[in-house]
Motif scaffolding. Structure first.
Motif, PDB file in Angstrom:
ATOM      1  N   HIS A  98     -44.302  74.942  -6.464  1.00 13.32           N
ATOM      2  CA  HIS A  98     -45.181  76.102  -7.296  1.00 13.32           C
ATOM      3  C   HIS A  98     -45.935  74.902  -8.427  1.00 13.32           C
ATOM      4  O   HIS A  98     -46.755  75.345  -9.022  1.00 13.32           O
ATOM      5  N   ALA A  99     -44.990  73.822  -8.303  1.00 13.99           N
ATOM      6  CA  ALA A  99     -44.904  72.937  -9.243  1.00 13.99           C
ATOM      7  C   ALA A  99     -46.661  71.691  -8.917  1.00 13.99           C
ATOM      8  O   ALA A  99     -47.009  70.840  -9.637  1.00 13.99           O
ATOM      9  N   ILE A 100     -46.968  72.046  -7.533  1.00 10.98           N
ATOM     10  CA  ILE A 100     -48.365  71.151  -7.153  1.00 10.98           C
ATOM     11  C   ILE A 100     -49.182  72.255  -6.495  1.00 10.98           C
ATOM     12  O   ILE A 100     -49.822  71.227  -5.431  1.00 10.98           O
ATOM     13  N   LYS A 101     -48.611  73.820  -6.873  1.00 13.33           N
ATOM     14  CA  LYS A 101     -49.688  74.228  -5.795  1.00 13.33           C
ATOM     15  C   LYS A 101     -50.885  74.716  -6.948  1.00 13.33           C
ATOM     16  O   LYS A 101     -50.771  74.796  -8.147  1.00 13.33           O
ATOM     17  N   GLY A 102     -52.125  75.125  -6.704  1.00 14.14           N
ATOM     18  CA  GLY A 102     -53.237  75.083  -7.208  1.00 14.14           C
ATOM     19  C   GLY A 102     -53.374  74.034  -7.984  1.00 14.14           C
ATOM     20  O   GLY A 102     -53.876  73.426  -7.557  1.00 14.14           O
ATOM     21  N   GLU A 107     -45.875  68.265 -13.489  1.00 15.60           N
ATOM     22  CA  GLU A 107     -44.609  66.565 -13.437  1.00 15.60           C
ATOM     23  C   GLU A 107     -43.624  66.728 -13.814  1.00 15.60           C
ATOM     24  O   GLU A 107     -43.130  66.610 -13.265  1.00 15.60           O
ATOM     25  N   LYS A 108     -42.957  67.726 -15.162  1.00 18.14           N
ATOM     26  CA  LYS A 108     -42.148  67.899 -16.164  1.00 18.14           C
ATOM     27  C   LYS A 108     -41.830  68.030 -14.751  1.00 18.14           C
ATOM     28  O   LYS A 108     -40.068  68.093 -13.843  1.00 18.14           O
ATOM     29  N   VAL A 109     -40.848  69.284 -13.583  1.00 12.62           N
ATOM     30  CA  VAL A 109     -40.570  69.283 -12.640  1.00 12.62           C
ATOM     31  C   VAL A 109     -40.195  69.197 -11.478  1.00 12.62           C
ATOM     32  O   VAL A 109     -39.312  68.439 -11.200  1.00 12.62           O
ATOM     33  N   LEU A 110     -41.207  68.034 -11.161  1.00 10.45           N
ATOM     34  CA  LEU A 110     -41.136  66.540 -10.232  1.00 10.45           C
ATOM     35  C   LEU A 110     -40.285  65.630 -10.737  1.00 10.45           C
ATOM     36  O   LEU A 110     -39.864  65.335 -10.379  1.00 10.45           O
ATOM     37  N   ASN A 111     -40.132  65.453 -11.949  1.00 13.07           N
ATOM     38  CA  ASN A 111     -39.751  64.616 -13.151  1.00 13.07           C
ATOM     39  C   ASN A 111     -37.733  64.562 -12.528  1.00 13.07           C
ATOM     40  O   ASN A 111     -37.589  64.230 -12.216  1.00 13.07           O
ATOM     41  N   GLU A 112     -37.831  66.018 -12.679  1.00 13.83           N
ATOM     42  CA  GLU A 112     -36.846  66.248 -12.841  1.00 13.83           C
ATOM     43  C   GLU A 112     -36.065  66.472 -12.169  1.00 13.83           C
ATOM     44  O   GLU A 112     -35.044  66.205 -11.602  1.00 13.83           O
ATOM     45  N   ILE A 113     -35.634  67.524 -11.046  1.00 12.88           N
ATOM     46  CA  ILE A 113     -36.109  67.051  -9.273  1.00 12.88           C
ATOM     47  C   ILE A 113     -35.428  66.205  -9.093  1.00 12.88           C
ATOM     48  O   ILE A 113     -34.217  65.893  -8.204  1.00 12.88           O
ATOM     49  N   THR A 264     -40.279  78.508 -26.827  1.00 15.38           N
ATOM     50  CA  THR A 264     -39.401  77.925 -25.593  1.00 15.38           C
ATOM     51  C   THR A 264     -40.174  77.608 -25.201  1.00 15.38           C
ATOM     52  O   THR A 264     -41.066  78.796 -24.685  1.00 15.38           O
ATOM     53  N   ASP A 265     -39.818  76.758 -24.140  1.00 14.93           N
ATOM     54  CA  ASP A 265     -39.807  76.198 -22.703  1.00 14.93           C
ATOM     55  C   ASP A 265     -38.737  77.183 -21.720  1.00 14.93           C
ATOM     56  O   ASP A 265     -38.577  76.651 -21.500  1.00 14.93           O
ATOM     57  N   ASP A 266     -39.327  78.671 -21.185  1.00 19.03           N
ATOM     58  CA  ASP A 266     -38.445  79.018 -21.132  1.00 19.03           C
ATOM     59  C   ASP A 266     -38.759  79.087 -19.478  1.00 19.03           C
ATOM     60  O   ASP A 266     -37.532  79.025 -18.287  1.00 19.03           O
ATOM     61  N   ASP A 267     -39.290  78.808 -18.997  1.00 19.15           N
ATOM     62  CA  ASP A 267     -39.415  78.257 -17.825  1.00 19.15           C
ATOM     63  C   ASP A 267     -37.922  76.696 -17.635  1.00 19.15           C
ATOM     64  O   ASP A 267     -37.354  76.703 -16.061  1.00 19.15           O
ATOM     65  N   THR A 268     -38.158  75.766 -18.354  1.00 20.82           N
ATOM     66  CA  THR A 268     -37.632  74.581 -17.934  1.00 20.82           C
ATOM     67  C   THR A 268     -35.884  75.750 -18.530  1.00 20.82           C
ATOM     68  O   THR A 268     -34.951  75.261 -17.431  1.00 20.82           O
TER      69      THR A 268
END
Length: 321
Positions: A98-102, A107-113, A264-268
């Motif tokens: 989902h971080a690279i879709k569309g 990048e926050k998700v890529l970096n974190e994981i 709030t960044d609820d996704d994170t």
């Protein structure tokens, strides 16, 4: 997957998947929804047990539990409960997809994981991604990123970090000197040197390198990265350094900033609480209290509301006095 002992959620004793399925169906049947039992059950069962409940639910009623949750709940509490129902082995692959879709990349998700997962976990993410999406994760990421940032992601995706072992002091000295020369002593920056050393050396080796770097330079390596790099490469390198120092402290800081300021960044918030609830959320709570002088429980209480807040607090597992 390894069994972790520092989670707030563990296997529920005297677990009965059929009884849980019946309680959940009753809570969602007819007019209106009784959120209380849904929150109570899904936040106190391990992910493996939740999967058993979903199977029992389908067996008893011919209905999909996740579909029912989506139709009965709304907003952030729906996102939280559906996230809890995602099989643990699929969670990271799904988040990356989902971080690279569309349009645009998260990048926050890529970096974190990619900065926080072990080589074994990254290998599993790549296998699951291939299995689920019939696509190569590295191909998807490289088609969505560029430059030295892309190169660092690719290095991390190789999951080739050296295993922890005896420390070679002369290599520690050499790596610290090379990082110093590649940044502070160079006109411009040798990003490749940072990428190779930070992306491939063992965790225990890098901790020694950071100490040695401090001796040589007179300041932390984070300050050099901050000065010598920019944009997403800077954020990724800093995430790697923070995770080398302490994964729980890295997540505590991410949670703090997710709830700091307006909005709030609820996704994170959801992603970290859900993915770490069976691994090291107790350690994250400790780091949060130490580094930000308040408890994670208190921060969640202050920055969220309603059933969403109740669900997060149940997963958080208590106050740290």
């Amino acid at each position: 997957m390894a069994k972790y002992a520092r989670g707030t959620v563990k296997d529920f004793p005297n677990f009965d998947a059929k009884a849980d399925a019946e309680t959940l169906r009753k809570a969602m049947k007819g007019l209106g929804t009784d959120e209380e039992p849904i929150l109570k059950i899904l936040t106190s069962r391990s992910n493996a047990q939740r999967q058993e409940v979903a199977v029992a639910f389908k067996t008893l009623y011919g209905r999909d539990l996740v579909d029912d949750l989506k139709s009965e709940l709304t907003g952030k509490v729906e996102t939280l409960m559906v996230s809890l129902m995602r099989p643990a082995r699929l969670y990271d692959a799904h988040a990356l997809k989902h971080a690279i879709k569309g349009a645009g990349t998260n990048e926050k998700v890529l970096n974190e994981i990619l900065a926080s997962r072990t080589p074994a976990e990254i290998k599993m993410i790549k296998d699951v991604y291939q299995e689920e999406y019939e696509a190569n994760l590295e191909d998807h990421i490289t088609s969505d990123t560029s430059g030295f940032y892309q190169r660092m992601l690719v290095v991390l995706l190789q999951a080739g970090r050296d295993p922890d072992g005896p420390i070679n002091e002369s290599l520690v000295e050499q790596d610290a000197q090379e990082l110093f020369r590649a940044g502070e002593l160079k006109w411009g920056t040798d990003e490749e040197k940072f990428i190779t050393i930070l992306g491939t050396r063992s965790i225990s080796h890098l901790r020694k390198v950071f100490d040695k770097y401090m001796t040589i330079a007179g300041f932390h390596i984070e300050e050099t990265i901050d000065r010598e790099t920019s944009g997403e490469l800077e954020k990724l390198l800093l995430a790697v350094v923070k995770c080398v120092r302490s994964v729980p402290a890295y997540f505590a800081e991410s949670l703090f900033y997710a709830m700091k300021g307006a909005g709030t960044d609820d996704d994170t918030l959801i992603r970290i609480i859900v993915t770490r609830s069976e691994i090291d959320l107790l350690d994250i709570r400790q780091a949060f209290r130490r580094d930000f002088a308040k408890s994670l429980y208190h921060a969640i209480q202050k920055d969220t509301s309603g059933d969403y807040k109740k669900g997060l607090l149940l997963l958080c597992g208590g106050e740290d006095d």
